[in-house]
Write a protein that holds these residues in place. Structure first.
Motif, short mmCIF file in Angstrom:
data_model
loop_
_atom_site.label_atom_id
_atom_site.label_comp_id
_atom_site.label_asym_id
_atom_site.label_seq_id
_atom_site.Cartn_x
_atom_site.Cartn_y
_atom_site.Cartn_z
N VAL A 1 0.86 -1.19 0.00
CA VAL A 1 0.00 0.00 0.00
C VAL A 1 0.89 1.23 0.00
O VAL A 1 1.70 1.42 0.90
N LEU A 2 0.76 2.03 -1.05
CA LEU A 2 1.48 3.31 -1.08
C LEU A 2 0.50 4.40 -0.72
O LEU A 2 -0.64 4.39 -1.21
N ILE A 3 0.91 5.31 0.14
CA ILE A 3 0.05 6.47 0.43
C ILE A 3 0.79 7.73 0.02
O ILE A 3 1.82 8.08 0.59
N SER A 4 0.26 8.37 -1.03
CA SER A 4 0.84 9.63 -1.48
C SER A 4 0.24 10.73 -0.62
O SER A 4 -0.96 11.00 -0.68
N MET A 5 1.08 11.33 0.22
CA MET A 5 0.57 12.37 1.13
C MET A 5 0.74 13.72 0.46
O MET A 5 1.87 14.21 0.27
N GLU A 6 -0.38 14.31 0.08
CA GLU A 6 -0.37 15.55 -0.69
C GLU A 6 0.43 16.66 0.01
O GLU A 6 0.22 16.92 1.20
N VAL B 1 3.89 2.04 2.41
CA VAL B 1 4.92 3.02 2.05
C VAL B 1 4.24 4.39 2.00
O VAL B 1 3.38 4.63 1.15
N LEU B 2 4.58 5.26 2.93
CA LEU B 2 3.97 6.60 2.96
C LEU B 2 5.01 7.62 2.54
O LEU B 2 6.15 7.58 3.02
#
Ligand code: GP9
Ligand code: MN
Length: 617
Positions: free
Chosen positions: A249-254, A467-468
Motif C-alpha cells: 500500500v502506497l500512500i501519497s501524502m499531498e 509506504v507513505l
C-alpha cells in the motif's frame, strides 16, 4: 490646435521604433532585475541581463516595416502590446512558481493547481506602470500619417543591429556558461543568460523539434542507456525480502513536507499518528522532493519507474504512449500482484486514466467511483477521511496480493478546511497559507489513521507493507518566510533546500523501527521497496538506489540541475557547505556536475526517444 497636429503627424516612424525599442528594453531589464529575483553572481550576469533583450527586441520590432517597406502601425502597436503582455505574464507566473513557463505546461494548464484563484492576489497596483508607456506609444503611432515609408538604410541598420546583438549576446552567454543549452532545464540560468524573449524562442523550437527525437532514436541508444544504468549496483541489506509476497500500500501524502514530523504548533503535534507510526517503521528523514512541473504525477512516475521526470511538463501528459517497465508490470511478473490506484479526483486530471493503463495498472478508482457531495468535499474534491473510508470497501474486494496507491487530496494549496475537520488551531505566523497548512496536514494525519484502522478491521494489516511519502513541497518559495518564522529559521539557500525534504515511511508490521538519515530522493523509493519484497532481478534502466544502503556521496539530483550530497548543496549554480551554510571552496561541487548532467540527459533520452520500446519487456 494646428500646432499639436503638426507634432503628431511629424513623428518620424524611425524615431518611434527606436523609442519603442528603448522603452521595451528598459521594461525588460527592470522586470528581470527586480521582478525575477535572479541570483546575481558576477558583473557578467548584470552585463548579460542588460544586453540580451536588445537584439531580439530590434528583430521583433523590424516586423513592422519588413513586409511592405513602409511603417505598419497595426503591427507596431500589436508588437508593443504583445511584448508588454508577455513580460507581465512571465512576471505573474514567476511570482507564483519562481519559474518560467514552458510550452508543455501551456497544454496542461487545467492541471496546474493554484494559479487560477490567486491571479488577482499576484497582481500589484504598481504593475500598471508596466503598461503606462503603451498609451503614449499607441497615440503617437495612430496620429501619424496613414502611410509613411521608411528609409531603406534605416531598415537595414536596424535589422543588422538586431542580428548582430542577438549573435553577440548568445556568444557571450555561451562563453560564460558553456553548458547553457545542454542544461536548458536550468531555466533561471537560461533566462538570465539569453533574456526572456530568446528563452521563449528556444523553448518553442525545442518543443517543436522534440517529436523528432523519437523518430531518430535507435536500438543502439537503448543499449547505451542500459549499460549506463547497469553500472550502479546496490549493496545487499539485511532487510532484503522481509516483505516478500505481502500486499503493498502506497500512500501519497499531498504536499507533505518532512518538517511536520515530530513538530508541534501551539503545543500540539501536527502529525500525532505518523509520529507514533514511525516508532515501528523505517523512517527516512533526508529524502528530497525531486518533482518538477508535473507535481503529484511526477512523484507517481518516479516511484513506478525510477526515472527522472521531464524538465518541463508532466511525463503523464507528454509521454502517455511510451513503453515503460513500471512497478505494476514488475510486480505482476514477480508475484502475480493485482494493481490499482485510488484517488478522489477526476480520472482525467494529469491524464491519469491513459497513463495508468500504459504503466500496467489493472484498475483506477477515480472520482466516478466515489460518492462525492458538497458535505464530504473541500477544495479539489473528496475529503481524505471519506476517501479512505469508501476506498476500504473497494480494497476488501481486490484479489491478493495487491499493489495499490492511495492519493490524498485535502492537504492541497490553498489548504482549505471545514471547521468540523480542524483538529488543531491554526499557526500564528504572518503567512495565512502556512497557518492553514498545519491544520490540513493534521487532518490528513487523522485520515491515514482511519485507513490503518480499516486495514486492521479487515484483517489485511499484518500482511501488508505500507509506504507513505510526501509527494512534493506544500509551502512554495512565495510563502516560505512564514515557514521560516514557524520553525525559527533564518532565510538562506541551504535552509531553503533542506525544507524541500519529504517524509518517507515504510511500515512492515512486526518489524522494529529504524531511522535512516542517509540522503535520497523519490527516485530511490522503487529499488528500496523491490529489495524489501525480495525482487532483485529487474534490469530495466532506472536511476534509483536502495535507500537503506545508498552511498551518501551519490548526489540527489533535482530537475533544474541542482543537487545535494551528504556535505554539500549546489543551488543556483553556487556550491554551499551544508553544515555551515557558507559557500564552499571553489571547485568543490565540480566533480558531481558531470554526473548530474549525464544522469538527467540520459533519463531525458530514454523518455524523448521512447527507448524502452526496443527492450524485450
Ligand atoms: C490532483 C492532485 C493534486 O488530482 O493529485 O495535484 P498537484 O497539484 O499536487 O499536482
Ligand atoms: Mn500533489
Amino acid at each position: 490646435m494646428k500646432k499639436r497636429k503638426k507634432i503628431y503627424t511629424s513623428m518620424n516612424p524611425q524615431k518611434l521604433v527606436i523609442i519603442a525599442a528603448i522603452i521595451l528594453w528598459l521594461k525588460t531589464v527592470i522586470v528581470s532585475l527586480i521582478g525575477f529575483s535572479f541570483h546575481i553572481q558576477s558583473a557578467a550576469d548584470i552585463l548579460l541581463i542588460l544586453l540580451n533583450p536588445i537584439g531580439s527586441l530590434c528583430l521583433i520590432l523590424s516586423a513592422c516595416f519588413l513586409f511592405r517597406k513602409r511603417f505598419n502601425k497595426t503591427i507596431f502597436i500589436l508588437i508593443n502590446v504583445l511584448i508588454t503582455g508577455l513580460l507581465y505574464a512571465d512576471l505573474l507566473y514567476y511570482r507564483f512558481y519562481t519559474d518560467f513557463v514552458t510550452v508543455p505546461i501551456l497544454f496542461q494548464f487545467k492541471n496546474v493547481g493554484g494559479l487560477g484563484p490567486s491571479t488577482l492576489e499576484l497582481m500589484s497596483f504598481w504593475d500598471l506602470l508596466l503598461f503606462a508607456d503603451l498609451f503614449v506609444i499607441i497615440l503617437l503611432a495612430l496620429k501619424g500619417n496613414k502611410t509613411v515609408s521608411i528609409q531603406k538604410s534605416f531598415m537595414k541598420k536596424f535589422v543588422l543591429t538586431g542580428i548582430g546583438l542577438f549573435v553577440i549576446t548568445a556568444g557571450l552567454a555561451l562563453l560564460k556558461s558553456p553548458y547553457l543549452f545542454s542544461t536548458a532545464y536550468d531555466r533561471e540560468q537560461m533566462v538570465k543568460s539569453i533574456g526572456p524573449f530568446n528563452y521563449h524562442l528556444f523553448d518553442i523550437s525545442y518543443a517543436a523539434f522534440s517529436p523528432l527525437k523519437k523518430v531518430l532514436a535507435t536500438e543502439t541508444d537503448t543499449i547505451a542507456a542500459v549499460s549506463y544504468t547497469e553500472a550502479k549496483e546496490d549493496k545487499e541489506t539485511t532487510a532484503e525480502g522481509i516483505a516478500k509476497g505481502k500486499n503493498v500500500v502506497l500512500i501519497s501524502m499531498e504536499s507533505t513536507q518532512n518538517f511536520v514530523i515530530n513538530q508541534k504548533v501551539n503545543g500540539e503535534e501536527i502529525t500525532p499518528f505518523l509520529n507514533n507510526l514511525i516508532e515501528n517503521s523505517y523512517y527516512f528523514n533526508s529524502i528530497y522532493d525531486q518533482t518538477a512541473q508535473g507535481k503529484t504525477s511526477d512523484s507517481e512516475f518516479m516511484i513506478d519507474t525510477s526515472l527522472y521526470p521531464l524538465p518541463s511538463g508532466s511525463v503523464f501528459v507528454r509521454k502517455p504512449s511510451n513503453v515503460f517497465n513500471a512497478l505494476p508490470k514488475i510486480l505482476k511478473e514477480n508475484g502475480h500482484y493485482y494493481s490499482a490506484v485510488l484517488h478522489g479526483n477526476d480520472a482525467t486530471f494529469w491524464n491519469r486514466e491513459n497513463m495508468y493503463a500504459e504503466l500496467g495498472y489493472d484498475r483506477f478508482f477515480s472520482k466516478a467511483d466515489y460518492e462525492v457531495n458538497e458535505e464530504n468535499s473541500v477544495n479539489y474534491g473528496l475529503k481524505d477521511i471519506p476517501f479512505f473510508e469508501q476506498s476500504a470497501d473497494y480494497i476488501a474486494e481486490l484479489p491478493q496480493p495487491f499493489y495499490t496507491r492511495f492519493i490524498t487530496l485535502t492537504n492541497h494549496f490553498p489548504f482549505l478546511l471545514d471547521e468540523e475537520d480542524q483538529y488543531i488551531a491554526e499557526a500564528a505566523t504572518t503567512q495565512d497559507v502556512v497557518n492553514r497548512y498545519v491544520t490540513t496536514v493534521r487532518y490528513q494525519d487523522e485520515a491515514i489513521k482511519v485507513l490503518f484502522d480499516r486495514f486492521k478491521e479487515m484483517g489485511l494489516y499484518e500482511n501488508t507493507v505500507f509506504v507513505l511519502y510526501g509527494d512534493h513541497y506544500g509551502i512554495s518559495e512565495k510563502y516560505e518566510d512564514g515557514l521560516l518564522e514557524l520553525l525559527n529559521l533564518e532565510p538562506s539557500p541551504v535552509n531553503h533546500v533542506e525544507l524541500q525534504k519529504v517524509p518517507v515511511i515504510i511500515h512492515v508490521p512486526g518489524q522494529e523501527g529504524e531511522v535512516f538519515s542517509n540522503i535520497g530522493g523519490e527516485v530511490d523509493i522503487r529499488p528500496t521497496l523491490l529489495s524489501l519484497l525480495g525482487i532483485t532481478n529487474v534490469d530495466t534502466p532506472s536511476f534509483g538506489h536502495n535507500l537503506m544502503s545508498r552511498d551518501p556521496d551519490q548526489p540527489v539530483i533535482f530537475r533544474d540541475g541542482s543537487f545535494v550530497t551528504e556535505k554539500f548543496i549546489y543551488i543556483n549554480n553556487v556550491c554551499y557547505e551544508k553544515d555551515s551554510g557558507n559557500e564552499a571552496k571553489e571547485g568543490t561541487c565540480e566533480p558531481y556536475l558531470e554526473k548530474v548532467r549525464d544522469e538527467l540527459n540520459m533519463s531525458d533520452e530514454i523518455l524523448n526517444g521512447d527507448l524502452l520500446r526496443f527492450l524485450d519487456l
